[in-house]
Design a protein around this motif. Structure first.
Motif, PDB file in Angstrom:
ATOM      1  N   GLU A 359      60.220  44.239  38.423  1.00 44.59           N
ATOM      2  CA  GLU A 359      59.342  45.146  37.651  1.00 44.59           C
ATOM      3  C   GLU A 359      58.273  44.347  36.911  1.00 44.59           C
ATOM      4  O   GLU A 359      57.096  44.725  36.903  1.00 44.59           O
ATOM      5  CB  GLU A 359      60.150  45.961  36.632  1.00 44.59           C
ATOM      6  CG  GLU A 359      61.240  46.824  37.221  1.00 44.59           C
ATOM      7  CD  GLU A 359      62.560  46.088  37.378  1.00 44.59           C
ATOM      8  OE1 GLU A 359      62.598  44.874  37.076  1.00 44.59           O
ATOM      9  OE2 GLU A 359      63.534  46.717  37.819  1.00 44.59           O
ATOM     10  N   VAL A 360      58.708  43.248  36.299  1.00 43.28           N
ATOM     11  CA  VAL A 360      57.752  42.409  35.564  1.00 43.28           C
ATOM     12  C   VAL A 360      56.708  41.859  36.532  1.00 43.28           C
ATOM     13  O   VAL A 360      55.496  41.900  36.264  1.00 43.28           O
ATOM     14  CB  VAL A 360      58.491  41.248  34.854  1.00 43.28           C
ATOM     15  CG1 VAL A 360      57.483  40.302  34.196  1.00 43.28           C
ATOM     16  CG2 VAL A 360      59.464  41.793  33.819  1.00 43.28           C
ATOM     17  N   ALA A 361      57.196  41.338  37.661  1.00 38.19           N
ATOM     18  CA  ALA A 361      56.270  40.772  38.654  1.00 38.19           C
ATOM     19  C   ALA A 361      55.284  41.831  39.138  1.00 38.19           C
ATOM     20  O   ALA A 361      54.075  41.576  39.261  1.00 38.19           O
ATOM     21  CB  ALA A 361      57.062  40.207  39.829  1.00 38.19           C
ATOM     22  N   ALA A 362      55.795  43.038  39.414  1.00 43.70           N
ATOM     23  CA  ALA A 362      54.922  44.108  39.914  1.00 43.70           C
ATOM     24  C   ALA A 362      53.885  44.502  38.875  1.00 43.70           C
ATOM     25  O   ALA A 362      52.712  44.732  39.194  1.00 43.70           O
ATOM     26  CB  ALA A 362      55.775  45.313  40.316  1.00 43.70           C
ATOM     27  N   GLU A 363      54.306  44.560  37.610  1.00 41.54           N
ATOM     28  CA  GLU A 363      53.344  44.927  36.549  1.00 41.54           C
ATOM     29  C   GLU A 363      52.235  43.888  36.444  1.00 41.54           C
ATOM     30  O   GLU A 363      51.062  44.215  36.269  1.00 41.54           O
ATOM     31  CB  GLU A 363      54.075  45.057  35.215  1.00 41.54           C
ATOM     32  CG  GLU A 363      54.846  46.361  35.092  1.00 41.54           C
ATOM     33  CD  GLU A 363      55.644  46.428  33.801  1.00 41.54           C
ATOM     34  OE1 GLU A 363      55.307  45.684  32.861  1.00 41.54           O
ATOM     35  OE2 GLU A 363      56.605  47.205  33.744  1.00 41.54           O
ATOM     36  N   GLN A 367      48.256  44.439  37.214  1.00 34.66           N
ATOM     37  CA  GLN A 367      47.172  44.054  36.299  1.00 34.66           C
ATOM     38  C   GLN A 367      46.129  43.211  37.019  1.00 34.66           C
ATOM     39  O   GLN A 367      44.933  43.336  36.794  1.00 34.66           O
ATOM     40  CB  GLN A 367      47.739  43.267  35.114  1.00 34.66           C
ATOM     41  CG  GLN A 367      48.465  44.124  34.093  1.00 34.66           C
ATOM     42  CD  GLN A 367      48.824  43.315  32.851  1.00 34.66           C
ATOM     43  OE1 GLN A 367      48.126  42.384  32.476  1.00 34.66           O
ATOM     44  NE2 GLN A 367      49.928  43.682  32.205  1.00 34.66           N
ATOM     45  N   MET A 368      46.620  42.340  37.890  1.00 36.13           N
ATOM     46  CA  MET A 368      45.690  41.470  38.627  1.00 36.13           C
ATOM     47  C   MET A 368      44.852  42.268  39.617  1.00 36.13           C
ATOM     48  O   MET A 368      43.791  41.806  40.062  1.00 36.13           O
ATOM     49  CB  MET A 368      46.464  40.375  39.368  1.00 36.13           C
ATOM     50  CG  MET A 368      47.203  39.430  38.442  1.00 36.13           C
ATOM     51  SD  MET A 368      48.301  38.318  39.319  1.00 36.13           S
ATOM     52  CE  MET A 368      47.274  36.899  39.504  1.00 36.13           C
ATOM     53  N   SER A 369      45.332  43.437  39.997  1.00 35.90           N
ATOM     54  CA  SER A 369      44.592  44.275  40.943  1.00 35.90           C
ATOM     55  C   SER A 369      43.516  45.109  40.255  1.00 35.90           C
ATOM     56  O   SER A 369      42.746  45.794  40.934  1.00 35.90           O
ATOM     57  CB  SER A 369      45.567  45.232  41.656  1.00 35.90           C
ATOM     58  OG  SER A 369      46.627  44.521  42.228  1.00 35.90           O
ATOM     59  N   SER A 370      43.471  45.053  38.937  1.00 36.24           N
ATOM     60  CA  SER A 370      42.502  45.893  38.221  1.00 36.24           C
ATOM     61  C   SER A 370      41.099  45.292  38.313  1.00 36.24           C
ATOM     62  O   SER A 370      40.932  44.084  38.527  1.00 36.24           O
ATOM     63  CB  SER A 370      42.899  46.009  36.748  1.00 36.24           C
ATOM     64  OG  SER A 370      42.766  44.752  36.130  1.00 36.24           O
ATOM     65  N   ARG A 371      40.122  46.120  38.146  1.00 33.31           N
ATOM     66  CA  ARG A 371      38.730  45.665  38.201  1.00 33.31           C
ATOM     67  C   ARG A 371      38.446  44.644  37.094  1.00 33.31           C
ATOM     68  O   ARG A 371      37.707  43.681  37.303  1.00 33.31           O
ATOM     69  CB  ARG A 371      37.805  46.882  38.072  1.00 33.31           C
ATOM     70  CG  ARG A 371      36.366  46.562  38.402  1.00 33.31           C
ATOM     71  CD  ARG A 371      35.473  47.778  38.489  1.00 33.31           C
ATOM     72  NE  ARG A 371      34.104  47.364  38.757  1.00 33.31           N
ATOM     73  CZ  ARG A 371      33.640  47.085  39.968  1.00 33.31           C
ATOM     74  NH1 ARG A 371      34.427  47.199  41.016  1.00 33.31           N
ATOM     75  NH2 ARG A 371      32.383  46.705  40.140  1.00 33.31           N
ATOM     76  N   GLU A 372      39.062  44.852  35.914  1.00 34.72           N
ATOM     77  CA  GLU A 372      38.835  43.937  34.793  1.00 34.72           C
ATOM     78  C   GLU A 372      39.319  42.530  35.135  1.00 34.72           C
ATOM     79  O   GLU A 372      38.635  41.537  34.864  1.00 34.72           O
ATOM     80  CB  GLU A 372      39.562  44.436  33.531  1.00 34.72           C
ATOM     81  CG  GLU A 372      39.062  45.746  32.966  1.00 34.72           C
ATOM     82  CD  GLU A 372      39.441  46.954  33.826  1.00 34.72           C
ATOM     83  OE1 GLU A 372      40.475  46.888  34.517  1.00 34.72           O
ATOM     84  OE2 GLU A 372      38.682  47.942  33.828  1.00 34.72           O
TER      85      GLU A 372
END
Lengths: 506, 324
Positions: A359-363, A367-372
């Motif tokens: 779950e931590v890894a996926a979160e 986040q890394m997949s976000s545009r920001e």
């Protein structure tokens, strides 16, 4: 002689006997302890350590992205740990080849990190997923709905309908951008803003730098055969060869194309550069990083490498960037421009099957997949982010931005057999390496020990076709549904990206 | 005079020599058991890091084990059969043998010359020179490999020196030329280890009695005759031992060759250890079983040399009169 001594109870105790018992006990204890230590070292010691690490909430993270170190720590891990009490993230950064070895050893000794990249591992993600290396992360976060959702491919990121990884970096890149030292180019009266149109123009520029500055025109790290493999492939593609780095095949026929004229021309072009005396004489002793350091030190005017060079220079040799750097587009053999083919962006980080914290890894990956975050990735000037349009908004060096523009024009997304039929991984895993490979042939020729270029490439081509045929037959006999037709993409158009719709229409 | 003691016969006559020997061994063990305790860490380390990997590699050699799989599949002797027809393996095997054949005599011979020079009373600053020649021995092989990559490349001082001296017309990259890369590696290896072999020879030279030298001089032998007819025959047993030690050392050159040439160009300097490493770690699909089979075959060569070493040492001891 055996003496005896009276104990407190008044019973005579043979001293030697009592001493012998203690010795045996002592030796036994030492032996058992030693044996335990040996067994722990040989089999399960590392597993215990790892389980302890997991129990206290530590997430182990291994990758090779040195230029991204500061950003990962400051923008991702630290904020996440502050927001989630009890979670500790420990990251280890290694050189790509070191990471590959560390992962192989860790795998066999049950000391795998929770999350790691695949740098240096030649096996396809499909093969590793099938061997049970990873667990899916799609159930823990909505990657399909993320900004990168439309870049997820079956057989590359998604297996049996489950998302295992995300393409954080763009596939629209190659490793042969001519990076130039603008100061030296200025001295040689070569315009750094104008890319050479043809190989001959590049050759002339290198000659002019050598003649006018006394510094060698370019550096080519000949010691590293993997570098040479990608360099020759990119040059051959710029001359019209089909395929991509992993599979040098003509997608219309499925046959290997190592013996095609563009590959011969590419090698002859590199030989001509040497004949001109413009290649740094120490090139043959250099790996890619050595070459970057020597180029950064002003020992050569041009160095062909990937888009990540500025990010690395900003960490290790920032003075080379301050002095002046620019990027040319890769010239073609003739004025006609041919696209460079590369597969879609691959999954970067993968979650180990035994990790207790998916779950931590996926979160974190979400986040890394976000545009920001993609914007921040662009600012680090490493590999181009998957959302490559964010580069226009990011605070990047003009040369980095210019290179991204060149790549957008020059690179097209090619087909990938695993995306067409995931079972092709079994063929890739079955195939044995053929030697000398393309990089080794290039190295031999450029160091003066190679034979006839066309003859060597023909031998390689025939051997690769034969080895793949053998591998297909071998895995088919074991029940795999795979055939040569899985390397044929008749609807492939070199000038356009091969996207999800193209796979569907195949 | 020899003093002999004999044990009195057993009063009961029930305990024979076997019983006494058993008691004696037991008694002896009681006194020296602590020696085994101190040996235990070494035995454990040796077991874990030498015996276990050795046995494991024999088992792995019988497996088809792709590097990314957790375990391998038993395939019997297939890996060995494949090795017999693998020209890359035989190329590496041949390079290792060539390395050995050239490097060992060069190291032994040059070290002897150095030792003779430094052993002479007329040599000034001999202590300083001994230290100087020994320094590379204590330097890490990988570091030496990296440094010599720079020294020997086309822009390095050695290449430029050769041009300056008129030996070559253009700068030559000695470590990246298929014709010279292995020999460059041999030269660097000999240079690195010359100091330790020199120390062996210096120790050997101390065993030659001074009166033998003086007798040779009185008989009118000049320096050369004295060396060939007096000193060298006395050094032959040491020559055997030193050669065998250096031979085993010449089969362990991975760190130096990997950093110096990485086996290239075009496999021209790929010794067997680099082949094993490449197969186990750097292949598209790492082949642990196949690499282990290569290591086992290579190990057999080392075993043969070790047996020869044992025989050589025994012969040398007999020649020196050292008994068994």
């Amino acid at each position: 002689m055996t003496s005896s001594k009276h104990g407190a109870s008044g019973v005579a105790v043979p001293q030697g006997r009592a001493f012998e018992m203690r010795r045996r006990e002592f030796l036994g204890a030492v032996g058992v302890g030693g044996l335990t230590a040996v067994l722990a070292a040989c089999t399960g010691g590392g597993q215990s350590a790892r389980e302890a690490a997991q129990d206290d909430g530590t997430l182990q993270w291994w990758d090779q992205f040195r230029p991204l170190t500061g950003m990962f720590e400051a923008s991702l891990f630290e904020p996440y740990m502050q927001a989630n009490n009890g979670v500790t993230i420990e990251r280890r950064q290694m050189e790509g080849p070191d990471l590959a070895q560390a992962i192989q050893v860790a795998r066999r000794s049950n000391q795998m990190p929770d999350v790691h990249s695949l740098a240096g591992l030649q096996a396809t993600p499909a093969a590793l997923v099938s061997e049970g290396w990873f667990q899916s992360i799609g159930a823990h976060a909505d990657f399909e709905g993320s900004a990168l959702g439309d870049q997820l491919f079956d057989g590359i990121h998604r297996f049996d309908g489950e998302v295992y990884s995300v393409p954080l970096f763009s596939g629209r890149m190659h490793e042969a951008t001519p990076w130039v030292n603008t100061e030296l180019l200025g001295q040689a009266d070569v315009d750094p803003a104008e890319s050479p149109a043809t190989w001959d123009d590049l050759r002339a520029a290198a000659k002019r730098i050598t003649d006018r500055t006394g510094v060698h025109g370019l550096v080519v790290p000949l010691k590293e055969v993997e570098y040479l493999k990608t360099l020759v492939t990119a040059l051959a593609q710029s001359a019209g060869a089909p395929g991509t780095v992993g599979w040098t095949v003509d997608w219309r026929t499925g046959e290997y194309v190592y013996d095609s004229q563009p590959f011969v021309d590419a090698l002859e072009f590199l030989v001509s550069l040497q004949a001109d005396g413009v290649v740094h004489p120490s090139s043959a002793s250099m790996g890619a990083r050595d070459a970057r350091a020597r180029w950064a030190a002003g020992e050569a005017g041009i160095y062909l490498w990937g888009p990540w060079i500025i990010g690395g220079l900003m960490v290790d040799e920032p003075e080379a960037v301050e002095r002046g750097i620019d990027a040319w587009s890769l010239p073609g053999a003739e004025t006609t421009r041919n696209p460079i083919g590369r597969g879609p962006g691959t999954g970067v980080f993968w979650v180990n099957k035994d990790s207790q914290q998916p779950e931590v890894a996926a979160e974190l990956l979400l986040q890394m997949s976000s545009r920001e975050f993609q914007l921040q990735l662009a600012s680090a000037m490493d590999q181009p982010p998957a959302l490559v349009d964010v580069v226009a908004e990011a605070d990047v060096h003009p040369a980095y931005a210019r290179n991204i523009e060149h790549l957008a024009k020059d690179v097209r997304i090619s087909p990938v057999p695993e995306a067409g039929n995931p079972s092709t991984w079994r063929v890739a895993a079955e195939m044995q390496d053929v030697h000398p490979d393309l990089g080794e042939i290039a190295q031999a020729i450029l160091t003066g020990s190679g034979g006839d270029i066309k003859g060597e490439l023909t031998k390689l081509n025939d051997a690769m076709n034969a080895e793949r045929d053998r591998a297909i037959e071998a895995v088919s006999s074991e029940g795999a549904d795979v055939g040569l037709e899985d390397w044929v993409f008749e609807n492939w158009d070199p000038a356009t990206d091969y996207d999800q719709a193209a796979y569907g229409a195949r | 005079m020899t003093i002999t003691t004999s044990a009195p016969p057993s009063a009961t006559g029930t305990k024979g020599p076997d019983g006494r020997a058993q008691r004696s061994r037991k008694h002896s063990f009681r006194e020296i058991w602590w020696i085994y305790v101190f040996l235990l860490p070494t035995l454990l380390g040796y077991g874990a890091y030498t015996v276990y990997p050795l046995l494991a590699s024999w088992w792995y050699a019988l497996l088809d084990w792709p590097g990314f799989a957790v375990s391998g599949e038993f395939v019997g002797l297939q890996n060995f059969e494949r090795l017999l027809t693998d020209h890359q393996f035989w190329n590496a095997f041949g390079k290792s043998l060539l390395f050995l054949v050239i490097a060992v005599p060069a190291r032994v011979g040059l070290a002897l010359l150095l030792a003779l020079w430094l052993n002479s009373k007329r040599t000034p600053f001999s202590g300083f020179f001994r230290t100087l020649f020994f320094l590379p021995v204590v330097t890490t092989g990988a570091i030496i490999g990296i440094v010599f990559t720079l020294l020997l490349d086309g822009g390095g001082p050695i290449s430029l020196g050769l041009v300056w001296a008129g030996i070559t017309e253009t700068p030559t990259n000695l470590v990246a030329n298929a014709g010279t890369s292995l020999y460059a590696g041999i030269a660097v290896w000999v240079w690195k280890w010359l100091g330790i072999t020199m120390i062996y020879w210096l120790a050997a030279l101390q065993t030659v009695p001074q009166d033998v030298h003086e007798a040779a001089m009185l008989d009118g032998a000049n320096g050369r005759k004295e060396f060939w007819h007096v000193t060298l025959p006395l050094l032959v047993p040491f020559l055997v031992i030193i050669t065998l030690i250096d031979t085993v050392s010449a089969l362990n050159v991975f760190d130096l060759m990997q950093t110096l040439t990485a086996g290239g160009p075009a496999f021209s300097s790929e010794v067997i250890e680099i082949f094993i490493y490449r197969t186990a770690f750097a292949a598209t699909v790492p082949q642990l079983g196949y690499a282990s089979a290569a290591a086992v075959l290579f190990g057999l060569l080392t075993v043969i040399i070790a047996v020869a070493q044992g025989a050589g040492v025994r012969w040398a001891r007999a020649r020196m009169g050292g008994g068994s």
